[in-house]
Write a protein that holds these residues in place. Structure first.
Motif, PDB file in Angstrom:
ATOM      1  N   ILE A   1     -27.214  45.649  52.812  1.00 12.75           N
ATOM      2  CA  ILE A   1     -27.283  44.176  52.685  1.00 12.75           C
ATOM      3  C   ILE A   1     -26.999  43.553  54.053  1.00 12.75           C
ATOM      4  CG2 ILE A   1     -26.215  42.104  51.671  1.00 12.75           C
ATOM      5  CD1 ILE A   1     -25.539  43.729  49.184  1.00 12.75           C
ATOM      6  N   THR A   2     -25.925  44.022  54.696  1.00 11.74           N
ATOM      7  CA  THR A   2     -25.552  43.414  55.984  1.00 11.74           C
ATOM      8  C   THR A   2     -26.599  43.742  57.052  1.00 11.74           C
ATOM      9  OG1 THR A   2     -24.137  45.288  56.540  1.00 11.74           O
ATOM     10  CG2 THR A   2     -23.075  43.410  55.498  1.00 11.74           C
ATOM     11  N   ALA A   3     -27.189  44.946  56.965  1.00 15.43           N
ATOM     12  CA  ALA A   3     -28.262  45.286  57.917  1.00 15.43           C
ATOM     13  C   ALA A   3     -29.445  44.340  57.693  1.00 15.43           C
ATOM     14  CB  ALA A   3     -28.705  46.731  57.731  1.00 15.43           C
ATOM     15  N   GLY A   4     -29.750  44.059  56.432  1.00 16.70           N
ATOM     16  CA  GLY A   4     -30.861  43.161  56.112  1.00 16.70           C
ATOM     17  C   GLY A   4     -30.613  41.759  56.639  1.00 16.70           C
ATOM     18  N   ILE A   5     -29.371  41.287  56.493  1.00 15.40           N
ATOM     19  CA  ILE A   5     -29.036  39.942  56.982  1.00 15.40           C
ATOM     20  C   ILE A   5     -29.210  39.896  58.501  1.00 15.40           C
ATOM     21  CG2 ILE A   5     -27.133  38.302  57.295  1.00 15.40           C
ATOM     22  CD1 ILE A   5     -26.045  39.263  54.561  1.00 15.40           C
ATOM     23  N   LEU A   6     -28.691  40.924  59.171  1.00 14.90           N
ATOM     24  CA  LEU A   6     -28.781  40.960  60.633  1.00 14.90           C
ATOM     25  C   LEU A   6     -30.245  41.018  61.081  1.00 14.90           C
ATOM     26  CD1 LEU A   6     -27.324  41.119  63.327  1.00 14.90           C
ATOM     27  CD2 LEU A   6     -27.110  43.573  63.033  1.00 14.90           C
TER      28      LEU A   6
ATOM     29  N   GLY B   1     -16.395  31.777  49.554  1.00 14.99           N
ATOM     30  CA  GLY B   1     -17.229  30.999  50.472  1.00 14.99           C
ATOM     31  C   GLY B   1     -18.066  31.773  51.474  1.00 14.99           C
ATOM     32  N   ILE B   2     -18.252  33.067  51.236  1.00 17.06           N
ATOM     33  CA  ILE B   2     -18.934  33.881  52.250  1.00 17.06           C
ATOM     34  C   ILE B   2     -20.287  33.303  52.675  1.00 17.06           C
ATOM     35  CG2 ILE B   2     -19.899  35.472  50.470  1.00 17.06           C
ATOM     36  CD1 ILE B   2     -18.913  36.388  54.051  1.00 17.06           C
ATOM     37  N   ASN B   3     -21.047  32.784  51.706  1.00 20.06           N
ATOM     38  CA  ASN B   3     -22.394  32.357  52.087  1.00 20.06           C
ATOM     39  C   ASN B   3     -22.458  30.984  52.746  1.00 20.06           C
ATOM     40  OD1 ASN B   3     -23.861  34.711  51.531  1.00 20.06           O
ATOM     41  ND2 ASN B   3     -23.478  34.357  49.355  1.00 20.06           N
TER      42      ASN B   3
ATOM     43  N   VAL C   1     -21.014  30.725  55.352  1.00 20.16           N
ATOM     44  CA  VAL C   1     -21.201  31.247  56.704  1.00 20.16           C
ATOM     45  C   VAL C   1     -22.558  31.947  56.833  1.00 20.16           C
ATOM     46  CG1 VAL C   1     -20.308  32.872  58.415  1.00 20.16           C
ATOM     47  CG2 VAL C   1     -18.719  31.547  57.014  1.00 20.16           C
ATOM     48  N   ILE C   2     -22.837  32.872  55.908  1.00 21.17           N
ATOM     49  CA  ILE C   2     -24.045  33.704  56.045  1.00 21.17           C
ATOM     50  C   ILE C   2     -25.322  32.860  56.014  1.00 21.17           C
ATOM     51  CG2 ILE C   2     -25.381  35.562  54.935  1.00 21.17           C
ATOM     52  CD1 ILE C   2     -22.812  36.547  56.269  1.00 21.17           C
ATOM     53  N   TYR C   3     -25.412  31.898  55.116  1.00 21.46           N
ATOM     54  CA  TYR C   3     -26.656  31.130  55.007  1.00 21.46           C
ATOM     55  C   TYR C   3     -26.690  29.914  55.937  1.00 21.46           C
ATOM     56  CZ  TYR C   3     -27.112  33.551  50.455  1.00 21.46           C
ATOM     57  OH  TYR C   3     -27.180  34.471  49.458  1.00 21.46           O
ATOM     58  N   PHE C   4     -25.517  29.323  56.155  1.00 24.52           N
ATOM     59  CA  PHE C   4     -25.565  27.987  56.773  1.00 24.52           C
ATOM     60  C   PHE C   4     -24.915  27.891  58.137  1.00 24.52           C
ATOM     61  CE2 PHE C   4     -25.504  27.252  52.077  1.00 24.52           C
ATOM     62  CZ  PHE C   4     -26.849  26.932  51.976  1.00 24.52           C
TER      63      PHE C   4
ATOM     64  N   VAL D   1     -20.952  41.312  63.618  1.00 24.55           N
ATOM     65  CA  VAL D   1     -19.581  41.599  63.145  1.00 24.55           C
ATOM     66  C   VAL D   1     -19.637  42.074  61.695  1.00 24.55           C
ATOM     67  CG1 VAL D   1     -17.316  40.577  62.620  1.00 24.55           C
ATOM     68  CG2 VAL D   1     -18.536  39.900  64.700  1.00 24.55           C
ATOM     69  N   ASN D   2     -20.393  41.374  60.880  1.00 25.15           N
ATOM     70  CA  ASN D   2     -20.509  41.701  59.453  1.00 25.15           C
ATOM     71  C   ASN D   2     -21.011  43.136  59.262  1.00 25.15           C
ATOM     72  OD1 ASN D   2     -20.527  41.169  56.686  1.00 25.15           O
ATOM     73  ND2 ASN D   2     -22.529  40.191  56.711  1.00 25.15           N
ATOM     74  N   PHE D   3     -22.028  43.498  60.022  1.00 27.93           N
ATOM     75  CA  PHE D   3     -22.635  44.830  59.897  1.00 27.93           C
ATOM     76  C   PHE D   3     -21.682  45.917  60.402  1.00 27.93           C
ATOM     77  CE2 PHE D   3     -25.474  48.091  61.916  1.00 27.93           C
ATOM     78  CZ  PHE D   3     -25.924  48.659  60.732  1.00 27.93           C
TER      79      PHE D   3
ATOM     80  N   GLY E   1     -12.410  40.237  57.291  1.00 30.83           N
ATOM     81  CA  GLY E   1     -11.656  40.370  56.031  1.00 30.83           C
ATOM     82  C   GLY E   1     -12.580  40.593  54.844  1.00 30.83           C
ATOM     83  N   PHE E   2     -13.698  39.901  54.817  1.00 27.30           N
ATOM     84  CA  PHE E   2     -14.639  40.031  53.690  1.00 27.30           C
ATOM     85  C   PHE E   2     -15.356  41.383  53.740  1.00 27.30           C
ATOM     86  CE2 PHE E   2     -18.864  39.655  51.787  1.00 27.30           C
ATOM     87  CZ  PHE E   2     -18.583  39.068  50.565  1.00 27.30           C
ATOM     88  N   ALA E   3     -15.830  41.732  54.939  1.00 29.75           N
ATOM     89  CA  ALA E   3     -16.709  42.904  55.052  1.00 29.75           C
ATOM     90  C   ALA E   3     -15.973  44.222  54.821  1.00 29.75           C
ATOM     91  CB  ALA E   3     -17.378  42.905  56.431  1.00 29.75           C
TER      92      ALA E   3
ATOM     93  N   ALA F   1     -16.753  44.684  45.558  1.00 34.26           N
ATOM     94  CA  ALA F   1     -17.229  44.001  44.343  1.00 34.26           C
ATOM     95  C   ALA F   1     -18.415  44.764  43.762  1.00 34.26           C
ATOM     96  CB  ALA F   1     -17.618  42.567  44.674  1.00 34.26           C
ATOM     97  N   TRP F   2     -19.339  45.199  44.640  1.00 33.87           N
ATOM     98  CA  TRP F   2     -20.541  45.915  44.154  1.00 33.87           C
ATOM     99  C   TRP F   2     -20.191  47.332  43.724  1.00 33.87           C
ATOM    100  CZ3 TRP F   2     -24.178  42.787  42.795  1.00 33.87           C
ATOM    101  CH2 TRP F   2     -24.380  41.592  43.491  1.00 33.87           C
ATOM    102  N   VAL F   3     -19.282  47.975  44.473  1.00 30.82           N
ATOM    103  CA  VAL F   3     -18.871  49.334  44.085  1.00 30.82           C
ATOM    104  C   VAL F   3     -18.253  49.287  42.686  1.00 30.82           C
ATOM    105  CG1 VAL F   3     -17.198  51.174  44.574  1.00 30.82           C
ATOM    106  CG2 VAL F   3     -18.550  50.207  46.438  1.00 30.82           C
TER     107      VAL F   3
HETATM  108  C1  BGC Z   1     -22.624  39.199  48.857  1.00 32.00           C
HETATM  109  C2  BGC Z   1     -23.665  38.285  49.441  1.00 32.00           C
HETATM  110  C3  BGC Z   1     -23.363  38.036  50.896  1.00 32.00           C
HETATM  111  C4  BGC Z   1     -23.209  39.352  51.641  1.00 32.00           C
HETATM  112  C5  BGC Z   1     -22.733  39.133  53.042  1.00 32.00           C
HETATM  113  C6  BGC Z   1     -22.619  40.483  49.638  1.00 32.00           C
HETATM  114  O1  BGC Z   1     -21.679  41.371  49.115  1.00 32.00           O
HETATM  115  O2  BGC Z   1     -22.871  39.456  47.500  1.00 32.00           O
HETATM  116  O3  BGC Z   1     -23.700  37.090  48.707  1.00 32.00           O
HETATM  117  O4  BGC Z   1     -24.385  37.287  51.482  1.00 32.00           O
HETATM  118  O5  BGC Z   1     -22.306  40.199  50.982  1.00 32.00           O
HETATM  119  O6  BGC Z   1     -22.591  40.322  53.743  1.00 32.00           O
END
Ligand code: BGC
Length: 459
Positions: free
Chosen positions: A140-145, A260-262, A264-267, A293-295, A354-356, A363-365
């Protein structure tokens, strides 16, 4: 064809790459689309959130189907949606066409988000399930980057006379086709096969997956068969069969978004242009930095995931996010907006760390692990559906605040004040998340899916 275990897991997780790309790309593409198609703010907001709406629908509808038809067939189906959706986006000529195309794309994203975590959890050996499950978040993070980089690369380049934003959206066809081909090579999940009563096939797949690892495939199969003997159920049976797991899945997914992660990620480019008066180009560079950083932190997460308890990592992440958000608020309240930009970038990076390292992957695991086999697909649907609904709420609310001119929080001085209020709210949710983990989330590290199931049943 026999492919290596690591490669199977990578191919299985590739839906994450499209999830990240298709949600991340719009941050750079939207101003260009707005200009070419002559859209107002409302229409643009709708195009942005169309993927989220499609994702919620895709996530909620796919799980029961995957309990019925198998994980593999539906991964192929998701890849087809990704391919068609991306191609249609690239050729869209007007608002309605683009909205429908983005919804189709969303159906694929939502389907992948509900299928992949369960698929990875069902294939991985218990001791390494956290790390292999984190591959989804890594992609997911690779895709965002990749999306941010593609935004930078295509911006103002109308290659072959085709406008830049069409290339941005259309380039997702390539990973979608890779996923499509890859999904045909994947084995069906041994747990799904056993649930269908196909023990011979389940054993063959398990033998292949555990070959040379010293893991006891026969013992694992015996445990799976015991779990498979439980009566099957759909979404309607979820609360009855797996009440505690359902509450944990919905809660963890809502909280993953409500911190609030998105925003940052989207906006992030919007935040830095609107609130801190950065130029468009500088703001896109900030987003690339944040994407890196996220990746990178998610790579670290892959390695630490099976060393620490999931709950300890979640506590750690919640505290880091809460502290960095409140520091951000203080900086923006106490300093002039012209000085606040750079410290804001630094603390956003700390927040992303902190999120990554925690809530992003875990959450997904967790939703892949906590549901009993009999309702695993349906459970994952509800969990990921909650994630997309939470995402939609935060994204919509954040954009509204950001687009307000003037101060939401007058003490903050100049018009940068409008990021303060949402950050306070996200910080409060980060604190609430600590209590949620303490009282409701079970520890799953190192246990087999069947052990987790029997512990939750005993509750
Ligand atoms: C979240 C996404 C978020 C992404 C950021 C995912 O775990 O579900 O909403 O954009 O992490 O890395």
């Amino acid at each position: 064809m026999k492919i290596k275990f690591g490669f199977i897991m990578f191919l299985g997780a590739i839906g994450g790459l499209l999830f990240g790309f298709d949600t991340g790309i719009i941050s750079g593409a939207s101003p260009l689309i707005q200009k070419e198609l002559g859209l107002d703010e409302l229409a643009l907001g709708f195009i942005t959130s169309a993927v989220l709406i499609g994702s919620a629908i895709g996530a909620l509808s796919i799980g029961t189907l995957s309990d019925k038809f198998g994980r593999k067939k539906l991964l192929i189906f998701a890849a087809i949606l990704f391919t068609i959706g991306a191609a249609l986006c690239a050729v869209s000529g007007n608002f309605a066409f683009l909205t429908v195309s983005r919804i189709i794309l969303g159906l694929g994203v939502g389907a992948a988000s509900s299928l992949v975590p369960a698929y990875l959890a069902e294939l991985a050996p218990a001791a390494k399930r956290g790390s292999f499950g984190t591959l989804f978040q890594l992609l997911i993070t690779a895709g965002i980057l990749l999306a941010y980089v593609s935004n930078l690369g295509f911006l103002n380049h109308n290659i072959a006379g085709i406008t830049d934003w069409r290339w941005m959206l259309g380039s997702a066809v390539i990973p979608a086709l890779i996923m499509l081909i890859g999904s045909f090579l994947l084995p069906e999940s041994p747990r799904f096969l056993a649930a269908q009563g196909d023990d011979a096939q389940a054993k063959a797949v398990l033998d292949h997956l555990r070959e040379g690892t010293g893991e006891d495939a026969d013992k694992e199969l015996a445990e799976i068969k015991e779990a498979a003997a439980q009566p099957k159920g759909g979404v309607a049976d979820l609360f009855k069969v797996a009440g505690p797991a359902t509450i944990v899945a919905i809660g963890i997914m809502f909280l993953q978004q409500l911190v609030g992660i998105n925003s940052v990620i989207y906006f992030i480019p919007n935040v830095f242009t609107k609130a801190f008066h950065f130029t468009e180009a500088d703001a896109i560079w900030v987003s690339v930095g944040i994407g890196i950083v996220n990746f990178v932190v998610t790579i670290i997460a892959v390695f630490v995931m099976d060393r620490f308890n999931r709950k300890s990592l979640l506590y750690f992440g919640s505290v880091v996010m809460a502290v960095s958000l409140f520091v951000l608020v203080a900086i923006n309240l106490l300093t002039d907006v012209s000085d606040a930009g750079v410290p804001t970038i630094i603390f956003i990076a700390v927040y992303i760390f902190g999120f990554a390292i925690s809530w992003g992957p875990i959450a997904w695991v967790l939703i892949g692990e906590i549901f009993p086999l009999s309702v695993r697909g349906a459970g994952n649907s509800i969990g990921s559906g909650a994630n997309w609904i939470g995402n939609w709420i935060v994204s919509t609310f954040f954009l509204v605040l950001l687009s307000q001119s003037g101060n939401v929080f007058p003490q903050a001085g100049v018009d940068g004040g409008n990021v303060v209020l949402p950050f306070i709210i996200f910080g409060v949710f980060a604190i609430i998340s600590i209590f949620f983990v303490k009282f409701l989330v079970p520890e799953t590290k190192g246990k087999s899916l069947e052990e987790i199931e029997s512990e939750l049943r005993a509750k």
